[in-house]
Write an enzyme that holds these catalytic residues in place. Structure first.
Site, PDB file in Angstrom:
ATOM      1  N   ARG A 128       0.856  -1.192   0.000  1.00 46.92           N
ATOM      2  CA  ARG A 128       0.000   0.000   0.000  1.00 46.92           C
ATOM      3  C   ARG A 128       0.884   1.232   0.000  1.00 46.92           C
ATOM      4  O   ARG A 128       1.661   1.452   0.920  1.00 46.92           O
ATOM      5  CB  ARG A 128      -0.932   0.022   1.205  1.00 46.92           C
ATOM      6  N   GLU A 142       4.674   7.178   2.308  1.00 52.29           N
ATOM      7  CA  GLU A 142       5.493   5.982   2.511  1.00 52.29           C
ATOM      8  C   GLU A 142       4.920   4.858   1.686  1.00 52.29           C
ATOM      9  O   GLU A 142       3.824   4.961   1.135  1.00 52.29           O
ATOM     10  CB  GLU A 142       5.499   5.563   3.994  1.00 52.29           C
ATOM     11  N   ASN A 144       4.110   0.736   2.187  1.00 50.21           N
ATOM     12  CA  ASN A 144       4.081  -0.383   3.134  1.00 50.21           C
ATOM     13  C   ASN A 144       4.219  -1.704   2.412  1.00 50.21           C
ATOM     14  O   ASN A 144       3.497  -1.970   1.449  1.00 50.21           O
ATOM     15  CB  ASN A 144       2.766  -0.374   3.905  1.00 50.21           C
ATOM     16  N   SER A 149      -2.977  -2.616   5.868  1.00 50.73           N
ATOM     17  CA  SER A 149      -4.274  -2.991   6.439  1.00 50.73           C
ATOM     18  C   SER A 149      -5.453  -2.259   5.810  1.00 50.73           C
ATOM     19  O   SER A 149      -5.288  -1.402   4.950  1.00 50.73           O
ATOM     20  CB  SER A 149      -4.247  -2.766   7.944  1.00 50.73           C
ATOM     21  N   LYS A 306      11.727   2.953   5.916  1.00 50.68           N
ATOM     22  CA  LYS A 306      11.823   4.381   5.599  1.00 50.68           C
ATOM     23  C   LYS A 306      13.215   4.714   5.043  1.00 50.68           C
ATOM     24  O   LYS A 306      13.363   5.582   4.197  1.00 50.68           O
ATOM     25  CB  LYS A 306      11.565   5.224   6.857  1.00 50.68           C
ATOM     26  N   LYS A 364      11.612  10.681  11.159  1.00 52.25           N
ATOM     27  CA  LYS A 364      11.056   9.324  11.202  1.00 52.25           C
ATOM     28  C   LYS A 364      12.104   8.267  11.557  1.00 52.25           C
ATOM     29  O   LYS A 364      13.164   8.219  10.955  1.00 52.25           O
ATOM     30  CB  LYS A 364      10.486   8.940   9.833  1.00 52.25           C
ATOM     31  N   GLU A 368       6.939   0.910  12.010  1.00 51.87           N
ATOM     32  CA  GLU A 368       5.678   0.864  11.289  1.00 51.87           C
ATOM     33  C   GLU A 368       4.517   0.906  12.273  1.00 51.87           C
ATOM     34  O   GLU A 368       4.684   0.617  13.444  1.00 51.87           O
ATOM     35  CB  GLU A 368       5.572  -0.446  10.479  1.00 51.87           C
ATOM     36  N   GLY A 369       3.367   1.225  11.732  1.00 56.08           N
ATOM     37  CA  GLY A 369       2.148   1.083  12.537  1.00 56.08           C
ATOM     38  C   GLY A 369       1.666   2.369  13.174  1.00 56.08           C
ATOM     39  O   GLY A 369       0.700   2.362  13.936  1.00 56.08           O
ATOM     40  N   ARG A 456      -7.920   7.787   4.370  1.00 54.76           N
ATOM     41  CA  ARG A 456      -7.984   7.924   5.828  1.00 54.76           C
ATOM     42  C   ARG A 456      -7.976   9.405   6.159  1.00 54.76           C
ATOM     43  O   ARG A 456      -7.211  10.169   5.549  1.00 54.76           O
ATOM     44  CB  ARG A 456      -6.805   7.205   6.490  1.00 54.76           C
TER      45      ARG A 456
HETATM   46  P1  ADP Z   1       3.906   4.465   9.572  1.00 58.80           P
HETATM   47  O1  ADP Z   1       4.692   3.422   8.859  1.00 58.80           O
HETATM   48  O2  ADP Z   1       4.059   4.402  11.045  1.00 58.80           O
HETATM   49  O3  ADP Z   1       2.474   4.505   9.126  1.00 58.80           O
HETATM   50  P2  ADP Z   1       4.176   7.003   8.156  1.00 58.80           P
HETATM   51  O4  ADP Z   1       5.371   7.438   7.423  1.00 58.80           O
HETATM   52  O5  ADP Z   1       3.011   6.601   7.319  1.00 58.80           O
HETATM   53  O6  ADP Z   1       4.602   5.834   9.160  1.00 58.80           O
HETATM   54  O7  ADP Z   1       3.737   8.138   9.140  1.00 58.80           O
HETATM   55  C1  ADP Z   1       2.603   8.025   9.964  1.00 58.80           C
HETATM   56  C2  ADP Z   1       1.673   9.201   9.766  1.00 58.80           C
HETATM   57  O8  ADP Z   1       2.392  10.417   9.968  1.00 58.80           O
HETATM   58  C3  ADP Z   1       1.074   9.325   8.379  1.00 58.80           C
HETATM   59  O9  ADP Z   1      -0.082   8.538   8.239  1.00 58.80           O
HETATM   60  C4  ADP Z   1       0.784  10.817   8.311  1.00 58.80           C
HETATM   61  O10 ADP Z   1      -0.425  11.124   8.985  1.00 58.80           O
HETATM   62  C5  ADP Z   1       1.941  11.421   9.099  1.00 58.80           C
HETATM   63  N1  ADP Z   1       3.035  11.792   8.177  1.00 58.80           N
HETATM   64  C6  ADP Z   1       4.049  10.995   7.771  1.00 58.80           C
HETATM   65  N2  ADP Z   1       4.866  11.633   6.913  1.00 58.80           N
HETATM   66  C7  ADP Z   1       4.367  12.868   6.770  1.00 58.80           C
HETATM   67  C8  ADP Z   1       4.766  14.032   6.025  1.00 58.80           C
HETATM   68  N3  ADP Z   1       5.846  14.005   5.252  1.00 58.80           N
HETATM   69  N4  ADP Z   1       3.997  15.149   6.129  1.00 58.80           N
HETATM   70  C9  ADP Z   1       2.906  15.169   6.915  1.00 58.80           C
HETATM   71  N5  ADP Z   1       2.480  14.122   7.643  1.00 58.80           N
HETATM   72  C10 ADP Z   1       3.193  12.979   7.579  1.00 58.80           C
HETATM   73 MG    MG Z   2       3.998   2.173   7.295  1.00 60.62          MG
HETATM   74 MG    MG Z   3       1.738   5.020   7.265  1.00 60.66          MG
END
Ligand code: ADP
Ligand code: MG
Ligand code: MG
Length: 480
Positions: A128, A142, A144, A149, A306, A364, A368-369, A456
């Site tokens: 995803r 990102e 996944n 999910s 990441k 970051k 994950e999660g 979402r």
């Molecule tokens: P995870 O693997 O934990 O889901 P993400 O990279 O998706 O990690 O980050 C989790 C959440 O943080 C995302 O769903 C989003 O809401 C927020 N986020 C992540 N990267 C960004 C970004 N570059 N700008 C704004 N919000 C972000």
């Molecule tokens: Mg993720």
């Molecule tokens: Mg995410």
């Protein structure tokens, strides 16, 4: 920061007298159709409650939606090739595994099976890729590769949003809700892998948490597999269960309680908590050594970190994997600025910038999660404290997106009596995800599909929007 706005799908706020009845009906629809989860606060195996969802679909620009749908097969191909490039994975993760023990454990499993030679050369990816809008562009948050999910729940949520629009007297608007059936595409991917394994008696093993809260989503996969082909049996085990139940057969078959597993679908195993003792790590290695087709295999798991995402954002990285310049350009257009924190001059410059203007970045770790990233002033504190330490190489910096704001209602499982004042027509922002399925080995890709989407949505003043954490809500794009 200048805030941009999107028009909501229906202009009118629902009058307060009507709202309570609409929400009551919406919640019943959600519960009856499975937009639900088990409660964390009062866990009870016999009960589910509504998963947070938006009362209305949220607007999303059609042009951007179609753009990221169309590049999913390229991303599938890219990640598949990255996962099979030992040199790229090793170089990308080298300094990270020195600083981050969790990634180091995963990497050491990878090194072991790579050195021994993969018993099963095929991998299954149920991916995803997530995006946000930023200054009229769409950018990847990102990608996944493990436990992607909500494919089951969003399939139902798309139906819910068609229902509610029509029920509120806006049937003419349903045409703006795109078809969405990721559960079918994801389940077909699992069945395709089962077929390739070529043993009718072998089962698909779902690796799950000791307690699963997001039970509906996982069961949707299981039930859809049964719908498509009732001969395919699914079993569920936690890593803890597998410590005592899993073993390898004479030809490295993965045997669980007397059954042979053809496909291992990890819905757990990406989180530190899944490995409380050495035994869980040992069982992960045992699975990776087995003949079963893994979703994901350990190399796919690592390709989803990441740090690898950041390595792929270097100007010439994509040309290692893709030959078509147009394809490379299409992917680069959705990549954001991603920055390594290894020890070099560029990193020092970006650290200076992030300390000065932390709200332009997200910091970051390799996790994950949800709930792991660092935002705003905390970025400054984190960077200052780890600037001179090896620890910083476990992290990356990323440009922060500020998606356009719109109005919607977020419906949650609030305690009774129903309190209308919880529900506000309030400012929200969205994150779009596109599901992909890919199967192949080091030599070729034999299955590559885009299979649907998820939206979402969260309150515009939240940094992150974990659905299970109760902050984010499941939504459906309404194309404008
Ligand atoms: P995870 O693997 O934990 O889901 P993400 O990279 O998706 O990690 O980050 C989790 C959440 O943080 C995302 O769903 C989003 O809401 C927020 N986020 C992540 N990267 C960004 C970004 N570059 N700008 C704004 N919000 C972000
Ligand atoms: Mg993720
Ligand atoms: Mg995410």
């Amino acid at each position: 920061m200048e805030m941009s706005h999107l028009q909501p799908c229906i202009q009118l706020q629902i009058p307060k007298e009507e709202l309570e009845r609409v929400v009551d009906k919406a919640k019943d629809w959600a519960l009856i159709h499975g937009i639900s989860m088990r409660s964390k606060e009062s866990f009870n195996r016999n009960q589910v409650q509504v998963l947070p969802f938006t009362l209305l679909p949220s607007s999303f620009p059609r042009k951007n939606f179609e753009k990221v749908k169309s590049i999913q097969v390229l991303l599938n191909e890219l990640i598949h090739k990255v996962a099979h490039d030992n040199d790229f994975l090793t170089k990308s993760l080298k300094s990270t595994i020195e600083a981050d023990s969790f990634t180091a454990r995963l990497f050491s499993i990878y090194e072991t099976v790579y050195r021994e030679g993969y018993t099963q050369t095929l991998s299954l990816g149920l991916l995803r890729s997530d995006y946000m809008l930023h200054e009229n562009q769409i950018k990847q948050v990102e990608l996944n590769t493990i436990a992607s999910s909500f494919g089951g729940i969003v399939t139902v949520t798309s139906k819910y949003h068609k229902y509610i629009l029509s029920d509120l007297g806006h049937a003419d608007k349903i045409k703006n809700i795109p078809e969405n059936n990721p559960i079918n595409g994801l389940s077909k991917g699992l069945i395709q892998a089962w077929k390739l394994y070529n043993n009718k008696k072998a089962v698909i093993l779902f690796v799950v948490e000791n307690i699963t809260y997001n039970i509906c989503d996982q069961r949707f996969h299981e039930f859809e597999i049964h719908n498509i082909n009732p001969d395919v049996k699914v079993i569920r085990r936690s890593l803890r269960d597998l410590v005592s139940e899993a073993k390898l057969g004479p030809n490295k078959e993965l045997i669980v309680g007397g059954l042979e597993a053809s496909v291992v679908y990890f819905r757990s195993g990406y989180e530190v908590e899944a490995y409380p003792t050495e035994r869980e790590w040992e069982v992960r290695l045992l699975i990776e050594r087995s003949r079963a087709i893994k979703c994901p295999s350990i190399h796919y798991h690592l390709a989803g970190t990441k740090k690898v995402q950041q390595s792929l954002a270097y100007p010439n990285a994509l040309s290692i994997f893709l030959k078509d310049n147009k394809a490379i350009k299409q992917l680069q257009e959705v990549f954001a600025g991603l920055y390594s924190l290894e020890f070099n001059d560029e990193a020092e410059t970006v650290i200076d910038k992030a300390i000065l203007e932390p709200n332009k970045y997200v910091l970051k770790p390799q996790r994950e999660g949800g709930g792991n990233n660092v935002y705003n002033e905390d970025i400054k504190l984190h960077l200052e404290s780890m600037r001179n330490s090896e620890k910083r190489t476990a992290w990356i910096l990323m440009d922060r997106f500020y998606p356009p704001v719109q109005k919607n209602y977020i419906v949650r499982a609030h305690k009774e009596p129903f309190e209308n004042n919880h529900l506000h027509f309030s400012d929200v922002v969205s994150e779009l995800g596109i599901y992909g399925v890919v199967i192949g080995d080091h030599a070729s890709i034999i299955y590559n599909e885009e299979v649907g989407h998820i939206l979402r949505t969260k309150s515009s003043n939240e940094n992150e929007g974990g659905i299970a954490a109760g902050i984010g809500a499941i939504d459906t794009p309404y194309l404008i």
